[in-house]
Design a protein around this motif. Structure first.
Motif, PDB file in Angstrom:
ATOM      1  N   GLN A  74       0.842  -1.183   0.000  1.00  0.00           N
ATOM      2  CA  GLN A  74       0.000   0.000   0.000  1.00  0.00           C
ATOM      3  C   GLN A  74       0.887   1.245   0.000  1.00  0.00           C
ATOM      4  O   GLN A  74       1.944   1.254   0.651  1.00  0.00           O
ATOM      5  CB  GLN A  74      -0.901   0.013   1.234  1.00  0.00           C
ATOM      6  N   ARG A  75       0.448   2.288  -0.684  1.00  0.00           N
ATOM      7  CA  ARG A  75       1.221   3.524  -0.740  1.00  0.00           C
ATOM      8  C   ARG A  75       0.489   4.641   0.000  1.00  0.00           C
ATOM      9  O   ARG A  75      -0.622   5.002  -0.370  1.00  0.00           O
ATOM     10  CB  ARG A  75       1.456   3.941  -2.196  1.00  0.00           C
ATOM     11  N   PRO A  76       1.106   5.181   1.052  1.00  0.00           N
ATOM     12  CA  PRO A  76       0.448   6.267   1.790  1.00  0.00           C
ATOM     13  C   PRO A  76       0.515   7.580   1.031  1.00  0.00           C
ATOM     14  O   PRO A  76       1.400   7.792   0.205  1.00  0.00           O
ATOM     15  CB  PRO A  76       1.264   6.342   3.087  1.00  0.00           C
ATOM     16  N   GLY A  77      -0.435   8.442   1.321  1.00  0.00           N
ATOM     17  CA  GLY A  77      -0.421   9.799   0.798  1.00  0.00           C
ATOM     18  C   GLY A  77      -0.240  10.777   1.933  1.00  0.00           C
ATOM     19  O   GLY A  77      -0.143  10.380   3.107  1.00  0.00           O
ATOM     20  N   ILE A  78      -0.219  12.043   1.627  1.00  0.00           N
ATOM     21  CA  ILE A  78      -0.053  13.047   2.682  1.00  0.00           C
ATOM     22  C   ILE A  78      -1.228  12.995   3.654  1.00  0.00           C
ATOM     23  O   ILE A  78      -1.067  13.222   4.860  1.00  0.00           O
ATOM     24  CB  ILE A  78       0.114  14.458   2.071  1.00  0.00           C
ATOM     25  N   GLY A  79      -2.418  12.661   3.134  1.00  0.00           N
ATOM     26  CA  GLY A  79      -3.570  12.522   4.014  1.00  0.00           C
ATOM     27  C   GLY A  79      -3.407  11.378   4.996  1.00  0.00           C
ATOM     28  O   GLY A  79      -3.868  11.459   6.136  1.00  0.00           O
ATOM     29  N   THR A  80      -2.723  10.321   4.580  1.00  0.00           N
ATOM     30  CA  THR A  80      -2.463   9.181   5.464  1.00  0.00           C
ATOM     31  C   THR A  80      -1.581   9.604   6.630  1.00  0.00           C
ATOM     32  O   THR A  80      -1.853   9.286   7.795  1.00  0.00           O
ATOM     33  CB  THR A  80      -1.771   8.056   4.677  1.00  0.00           C
ATOM     34  N   VAL A  81      -0.513  10.324   6.305  1.00  0.00           N
ATOM     35  CA  VAL A  81       0.432  10.766   7.338  1.00  0.00           C
ATOM     36  C   VAL A  81      -0.233  11.749   8.296  1.00  0.00           C
ATOM     37  O   VAL A  81      -0.090  11.646   9.530  1.00  0.00           O
ATOM     38  CB  VAL A  81       1.672  11.400   6.686  1.00  0.00           C
ATOM     39  N   LEU A  82      -0.979  12.714   7.750  1.00  0.00           N
ATOM     40  CA  LEU A  82      -1.652  13.687   8.606  1.00  0.00           C
ATOM     41  C   LEU A  82      -2.716  13.018   9.468  1.00  0.00           C
ATOM     42  O   LEU A  82      -2.959  13.448  10.598  1.00  0.00           O
ATOM     43  CB  LEU A  82      -2.267  14.801   7.755  1.00  0.00           C
ATOM     44  N   ASN A  83      -3.342  11.977   8.947  1.00  0.00           N
ATOM     45  CA  ASN A  83      -4.305  11.227   9.741  1.00  0.00           C
ATOM     46  C   ASN A  83      -3.650  10.680  11.000  1.00  0.00           C
ATOM     47  O   ASN A  83      -4.171  10.806  12.115  1.00  0.00           O
ATOM     48  CB  ASN A  83      -4.871  10.087   8.882  1.00  0.00           C
ATOM     49  N   VAL A  84      -2.475  10.077  10.830  1.00  0.00           N
ATOM     50  CA  VAL A  84      -1.743   9.510  11.966  1.00  0.00           C
ATOM     51  C   VAL A  84      -1.364  10.591  12.968  1.00  0.00           C
ATOM     52  O   VAL A  84      -1.425  10.382  14.188  1.00  0.00           O
ATOM     53  CB  VAL A  84      -0.486   8.768  11.472  1.00  0.00           C
ATOM     54  N   LEU A  85      -0.987  11.759  12.482  1.00  0.00           N
ATOM     55  CA  LEU A  85      -0.484  12.819  13.361  1.00  0.00           C
ATOM     56  C   LEU A  85      -1.586  13.619  14.046  1.00  0.00           C
ATOM     57  O   LEU A  85      -1.421  14.043  15.196  1.00  0.00           O
ATOM     58  CB  LEU A  85       0.400  13.776  12.558  1.00  0.00           C
ATOM     59  N   LEU A  86      -2.706  13.830  13.362  1.00  0.00           N
ATOM     60  CA  LEU A  86      -3.671  14.817  13.838  1.00  0.00           C
ATOM     61  C   LEU A  86      -4.868  14.233  14.580  1.00  0.00           C
ATOM     62  O   LEU A  86      -5.357  14.846  15.526  1.00  0.00           O
ATOM     63  CB  LEU A  86      -4.182  15.656  12.659  1.00  0.00           C
ATOM     64  N   VAL A  87      -5.371  13.079  14.154  1.00  0.00           N
ATOM     65  CA  VAL A  87      -6.604  12.560  14.752  1.00  0.00           C
ATOM     66  C   VAL A  87      -6.417  12.262  16.238  1.00  0.00           C
ATOM     67  O   VAL A  87      -7.163  12.745  17.092  1.00  0.00           O
ATOM     68  CB  VAL A  87      -7.099  11.311  14.005  1.00  0.00           C
ATOM     69  N   GLY A  88      -5.411  11.474  16.564  1.00  0.00           N
ATOM     70  CA  GLY A  88      -5.184  11.129  17.962  1.00  0.00           C
ATOM     71  C   GLY A  88      -4.782  12.327  18.809  1.00  0.00           C
ATOM     72  O   GLY A  88      -5.162  12.430  19.983  1.00  0.00           O
ATOM     73  N   THR A  89      -4.025  13.247  18.208  1.00  0.00           N
ATOM     74  CA  THR A  89      -3.594  14.440  18.949  1.00  0.00           C
ATOM     75  C   THR A  89      -4.781  15.300  19.343  1.00  0.00           C
ATOM     76  O   THR A  89      -4.916  15.709  20.506  1.00  0.00           O
ATOM     77  CB  THR A  89      -2.603  15.254  18.102  1.00  0.00           C
ATOM     78  N   SER A  90      -5.675  15.582  18.383  1.00  0.00           N
ATOM     79  CA  SER A  90      -6.855  16.398  18.706  1.00  0.00           C
ATOM     80  C   SER A  90      -7.780  15.649  19.662  1.00  0.00           C
ATOM     81  O   SER A  90      -8.427  16.252  20.523  1.00  0.00           O
ATOM     82  CB  SER A  90      -7.597  16.796  17.434  1.00  0.00           C
ATOM     83  N   MET A  91      -7.817  14.345  19.514  1.00  0.00           N
ATOM     84  CA  MET A  91      -8.616  13.518  20.420  1.00  0.00           C
ATOM     85  C   MET A  91      -8.114  13.644  21.855  1.00  0.00           C
ATOM     86  O   MET A  91      -8.892  13.844  22.798  1.00  0.00           O
ATOM     87  CB  MET A  91      -8.538  12.070  19.945  1.00  0.00           C
ATOM     88  N   GLN A  92      -6.790  13.544  22.042  1.00  0.00           N
ATOM     89  CA  GLN A  92      -6.218  13.616  23.380  1.00  0.00           C
ATOM     90  C   GLN A  92      -6.382  15.003  23.987  1.00  0.00           C
ATOM     91  O   GLN A  92      -6.709  15.137  25.174  1.00  0.00           O
ATOM     92  CB  GLN A  92      -4.741  13.239  23.334  1.00  0.00           C
ATOM     93  N   ILE A  93      -6.155  16.041  23.192  1.00  0.00           N
ATOM     94  CA  ILE A  93      -6.320  17.412  23.698  1.00  0.00           C
ATOM     95  C   ILE A  93      -7.754  17.638  24.151  1.00  0.00           C
ATOM     96  O   ILE A  93      -8.012  18.227  25.212  1.00  0.00           O
ATOM     97  CB  ILE A  93      -5.911  18.435  22.623  1.00  0.00           C
TER      98      ILE A  93
END
Length: 216
Positions: A74-93
């Motif tokens: 599978q080939r990730p895109g920029i949306g894949t990387v941002l998903n990993v970085l942003l979803v959990g972070t905003s969730m925790q905050i």
């Protein structure tokens, strides 16, 4: 105009708005304490065993799942990387800022508001068409490698994740059922309103439904 033909800045803006909103929606479902989607059940279980915040565990799980993309080609895109970085972070905050939700009526409202927000956020960021979320890419990769239909791959993976999360102590309850039954139609409506030209491929909204979710 199809989403892929929108200017890149517009598509990035959709990611930067939609992904954090998605995390806020997930946080509301966690705060409700009535049951969450399978991947969040697993994150909760790991959180209970390690002491790490649910949001940080969500980020870590996303990164680990990306490693599974390698043998699946599978080939990730920029949306894949941002998903990993942003979803959990905003969730925790959001979880760190939310006061305890104790009254049963407020918990029900928090659950429904969380599901609605996840759907709206999915409609926003899926329209960017800049890469599937890590969990959705895992499902489609397993489907391609095994020859199974996507729904069967999704069901198998998410039921396994749900069982493991439950054993670890994650919250499984009525909210899990409401989420599974409601998120698909809600995301479908949000996609029609907010991203009418987009394909309902994957991200962390589709990823969270045991058999057919349409947005994560």
């Amino acid at each position: 105009m199809p989403p892929a033909r929108h200017p890149l800045t517009v598509r990035l803006a959709r990611l930067l708005v939609g992904l954090p909103l998605y995390g806020v929606g997930c946080a509301l479902t966690v705060a409700a304490g009535l049951g969450v989607d399978p991947w969040t059940v697993l994150a909760e279980g790991i959180s209970l065993r390690t002491g790490l915040g649910v949001g940080w565990v969500t980020n870590a799980l996303g990164a680990l799942i990306l490693l599974a993309w390698i043998p699946l080609r599978q080939r990730p895109g920029i949306g894949t990387v941002l998903n990993v970085l942003l979803v959990g972070t905003s969730m925790q905050i959001t979880l760190d800022l939310l006061p305890p939700v104790e009254h049963v009526l407020l918990r029900m409202l928090a659950l429904l508001a969380g599901i609605a927000l996840v759907a709206v956020a999915s409609g926003i960021y899926l329209g960017a068409a800049l890469g599937a979320g890590p969990r959705d890419g895992l499902m489609t990769g397993v489907s391609r490698r095994t020859g199974w239909p996507v729904w069967r791959s999704r069901a198998g993976v998410e039921l396994t994740v749900l069982a493991l999360g439950w054993v670890l102590g994650g919250t499984v309850g009525v909210g899990t059922i409401v989420f599974a039954l409601g998120i698909g139609p809600a995301v479908h409506l949000a996609m029609r309103l907010l991203a009418p030209g987009a394909r309902e491929s994957g991200s962390r909204a589709v990823e969270s439904v045991p058999a057919a979710r349409a947005a994560r």
